[in-house]
Design a protein around this motif. Sequence first.
Motif, PDB file in Angstrom:
ATOM      1  N   SER A 284      45.751  40.763  41.693  1.00 51.07           N
ATOM      2  CA  SER A 284      45.998  42.205  41.686  1.00 51.07           C
ATOM      3  C   SER A 284      46.671  42.635  42.988  1.00 51.07           C
ATOM      4  CB  SER A 284      44.697  42.986  41.533  1.00 51.07           C
ATOM      5  OG  SER A 284      44.053  42.648  40.344  1.00 51.07           O
TER       6      SER A 284
ATOM      7  N   LEU B 107      50.969  44.038  43.641  1.00 50.76           N
ATOM      8  CA  LEU B 107      51.490  45.271  44.219  1.00 50.76           C
ATOM      9  C   LEU B 107      52.948  45.095  44.657  1.00 50.76           C
ATOM     10  CD1 LEU B 107      51.026  48.125  45.063  1.00 50.76           C
ATOM     11  CD2 LEU B 107      50.184  47.320  47.262  1.00 50.76           C
TER      12      LEU B 107
ATOM     13  N   SER C 150      45.845  48.426  42.695  1.00 50.93           N
ATOM     14  CA  SER C 150      45.575  47.241  43.510  1.00 50.93           C
ATOM     15  C   SER C 150      44.413  47.498  44.456  1.00 50.93           C
ATOM     16  CB  SER C 150      46.821  46.858  44.307  1.00 50.93           C
ATOM     17  OG  SER C 150      47.833  46.465  43.422  1.00 50.93           O
TER      18      SER C 150
END
Lengths: 244, 289, 551
Positions: C340, C344, C389
């Motif tokens: 995650s 970004l 994120s």
Amino acid sequence: MFKLHYRLERRAIGMTLAIICAASVGGFVEIAPLFTIDQTVEAAPDMRVYTPLELAGRNIYMREGCYACHSQMIRTLRDEVERYGHYSLAVESKYDHPMLWGSKRTGPDIAPLGGKYSDEWHVRHLLNPREVVRVSIMPSYAWLMDNDLRIDDLSGQLAAQHAVGVPYTPDMIRHAADDAYGQANPDSNRVAGVRARYDDNTNIRAFDGIADRLTEMDALVAYLQILGRLTDASNLDPVGKDLE
Amino acid sequence: MALEERDPVTGRLTTGHQWNGIKELNTPVPRVVYVFLILTITFGLVYALCMPAIPLGRTYTKGILGYDERTAVQRDLEGAAAAKAPWHDALDRLDYRELAADPVVMQEIRETGRFLFGQNCAACHGINASGNRGFPNLAGGALNWGDTPEAIEQTIRVGVNSSHPESRIAQMPAFGQDGILQRPEVDAVVAYVHDLSREGIDASRQRHPAGQEIFKAQCAACHGAEARGNSDLGAPNLTDRTWLYGGDIQTILDTVWQGRQGQMPSWESRLGARNIKLLSAYVSSLRKE
Amino acid sequence: MITNLTASERRGALLILVVMAIVGLFFAAAGRGDPIALHGALIMVVALAFAFPVMGHLYDPEPSADRLDTYYDDPSKVGMILTFAWAAFAMFVGDWLAWMMVEPTWTTGSAWSSFGRLRPVHTTGVIFGFGGNGLIATSFYVMQRTCRVRLPDQLSPWFVLLGFNLFCLLAVTGYMLGITQSKEYAEPEWYADLWLVIVWIVYFVLYLRTLARREEPHIYVANWYYMAFILVVAMLHIVNNLAVPVSFLSAKSHSLFSGVQDALTEWWYGHNAVAFFLTAGFLGMMYYYLPIRAGRPIFSYRMSIISFWGITFMYMWVGSHHLHHTALPQWVQTLGMSFSLVLLVPSWASAANALLTLNGAWHRVRDDATLRFMMIAAVFYGLTTFEGSFMAIRSVNALSHYTDWTVGHVHAGALGWVAMITFGALYASIPWLWKKERMYSSFLVELHFWLALSGTVIYVFALWNAGIIQGLMWRTYTENGNLAYTFLDSVVAMTPYYIARAIGGLLFLTGALAGCLNLYLTIRFAAPATEALSLMPLRDPVSDAVIQAAE
Ligand code: HEM
Ligand code: HEM
Ligand SMILES: [Ca+2]
Ligand SMILES: [Ca+2]
Ligand SMILES: [Cu+2]
């Protein structure tokens, strides 16, 4: 790299295959091992299955979308354990097809709800939550009391559960409708069958307060009263007991 | 190669293609993108090395920190318990009178009690413990099972009409439904009970002699000849103004006709002995205020 | 529109509709006693409603051959009308839900309208009804123009569009009737799921056939994203919906996986419904409409490549960030969190690519609400992915999970990104499609923009507050180390924020209704286009010259 791509992006099939490959890795690496790593689901020899009435209640819980507001998953965090009880174990939802862990707590977590309140409280709460909890924003479910529970398809429900791996016996499947009736009517002659086929501690009561009528309320309350009680796995392990 | 063009605004080359008039500049990827990619990937790798992360068929890498969320929460809970040990100790050691006399401990009891009560009991008894129809007011009035902290503790531990093996049993028979009394008899006794708390016992006796006879025969065994209740049986005092289900004619009629078996869950396995003691002290303290 | 189909396409359509009507009739008759009968009847009625007009035109003459020189835009037009219709319906339901969370008695009291049943009506309605129609309608539009070919046939686009809408209809009516699998964002039952598989295969084949016939040597970025959207949604949908029906005449099924395996499969699906439905597809939309409207070249072709493959590869790993601290083994959580964070970078690269494309066109952003919709969408896309994120970090998620913060994040993405880019794209295409000079009322577009923006901001701020307060209340300890608040305390504390959210939602809904009105006015009353604005004919001499020179 950009040169390579410059060639790839001229081929629809090439792009298709590349997308499929790139997108397959993550799911495969994460999901497949959950079936092969033993520690994923704890052992719980005492784990029992839902009775037909509880399973029917579970279907109603899904149908009414209770999972939209209630989680059934206590996380491994001190405050959650102190508020709700022992954190949830994977084995507790082993027979949940699908799981109902939830993703939003507009209402509280109800993973260990079974036995917390009386049947009567549940009935009153479901009929009109604000009658018992003044500031509640939970909807009322008055129709549960009006609707007779559908039992003609219960054998089919159990058979489908069996097909996806829940250990229902042919005997349980055959008598599903009788057992549902018996569990909600303690005066009936079908009680013995429920006791024989299911756990000795199975709740056998007129959940909605009316013994001779089998309503959707019976089923839902029976389900709520079994939450967290399919296995003692988390009780054996002392976390959270008397620590508050 | 495609026909390259220069964008007049940025002065950069295009890739030379166009789709429905859309062109693309062939701008090199800004360095920050690479920098952040490398940073985040490095972080991810380090984190994955430290923590349980990589599946290996039948097991997974445990990470060099040996961190495990379940052990961690266990540790947190034990730490919290250790911090509370002195006052837990006081709670275990002191009896109710001593607890009530200790303002520091009482402060704790009020604080924790409010939370535990709100989280477990308020659904029935209300957040202020003032009760609801069918659920007794704990903060004021007489308690059916006795007012002492010990009696309260017992009720909380085993419950009333609960599945606990030692549960207290409150059985108000269904005089009408089960045909023990006929409708006129029920009406008579209901009228008698109705006036007990309003007019006083003597006035009601005079007004409803028939009702009083029935009461003596059927009800006195539990509620007592003077109708002042019996805390061994959980039979309420019918001469006071405290009602569990209600003191109007219709409700009393319902009570006598269909009986009452109020249920209070047992909390022994859910809350444990110490929390129950705490709650009993908390409920008792509400009653004093 | 039917007369534009060739005679054989009309026969094909009739055949499909008759088969559907028969299948519907079968379920309606044989499934009596089960809710599936109602859906059988619904399928039959819908099929017949289309079959009769088709029959009426069965023997009409063939359409003229010069249709082949233009794009086939009828399905896009209908798709855009449907997009607006679903927006109005599903956002109305959303706001109704929002008010129900303030005052739970504001409902009809009947089962169909209870919160738990209407909530999936809202989510399915916005994601699939509004978002899905927007994606299908624009994908037809975009693929033809970026491939410089007409769609390969005229029947399969209708099958995809209308078949998809039938799926949505079965889904939302099903929830109200109590038919649901209860898997978030995958609630429709097994027969609707199977139907969607068929529709989706036809959709993908249509896409491939169009690409195969294209006149441009390279496939444009927008199409990479649309392809990823179609392909990956198919994968996710099939795996997550595996289930065993109680019988073939029962609406109810039991999902194949259970417990922890089901949880990860569900969120592998759920997160990537976000990634490939609400993100990839709409990035495709953005990559076409934003540069066209701004009249600027894409900032960087190379960054498009990095973002595309980063998103396609990494998104599939992160579903477990929906299950932090749960009974899901921690190793999966670790992977979910790590990916995650990396994710970004490609996400922001996409947002930056969009915003930097606007360099040299900021004056247009100022003057043109349509372009402004797209610009704001890119901003919210960046904001939501950053927030996502951030929330994927385990310790942050410990606070945010289960709270309204998640819902705030959802709507930052859903309102700020998905809905804004869609409205921008629709306002850009509608005049082109209906051959109008411009939207009937630019005031209404401007009004819609400001209502949407203010609604989004109010919504998102209210729920950030709500969620963080809720999360903190659940874990606040007193000095003595005791939890300070009961759950009910947190319920009571939410009221002002829920009111604010419901008001924000109302603004957003009003904006969407203004859009519906404007659509109607444009179709009925707007002045026809004097010159063929962007109605680029198939054989465009200018771009042909460019291509020839290029090869
Ligand atoms: C008028 C505008 C809208 C309003 C008032 C609104 C309102 C709501 C409400 C009240 C909920 C339930 C939240 C809860 O249970 O706590 C919700 C959930 C949701 N909405 Fe909306 N909504 C709107 C627009 C949209 C749009 C345009 C989309 C997507 C494109 C969307 C996607 C979702 C999703 C995915 C959820 C589920 C969130 C979750 O489970 O965490 N909404 N919405
Ligand atoms: C880098 C990109 C993103 C990441 C890492 C991310 C991460 C997250 C996280 C951590 C959650 C909370 C899960 C939980 O605690 O339950 C979440 C929920 C959600 N996000 Fe995102 N997000 C991203 C982008 C987006 C975008 C662009 C949208 C578009 C609408 C979106 C829609 C949603 C939805 C609908 C949910 C709610 C799921 C549910 O029902 O619980 N996300 N996301
Ligand atoms: Ca959710
Ligand atoms: Ca489904
Ligand atoms: Cu996610």
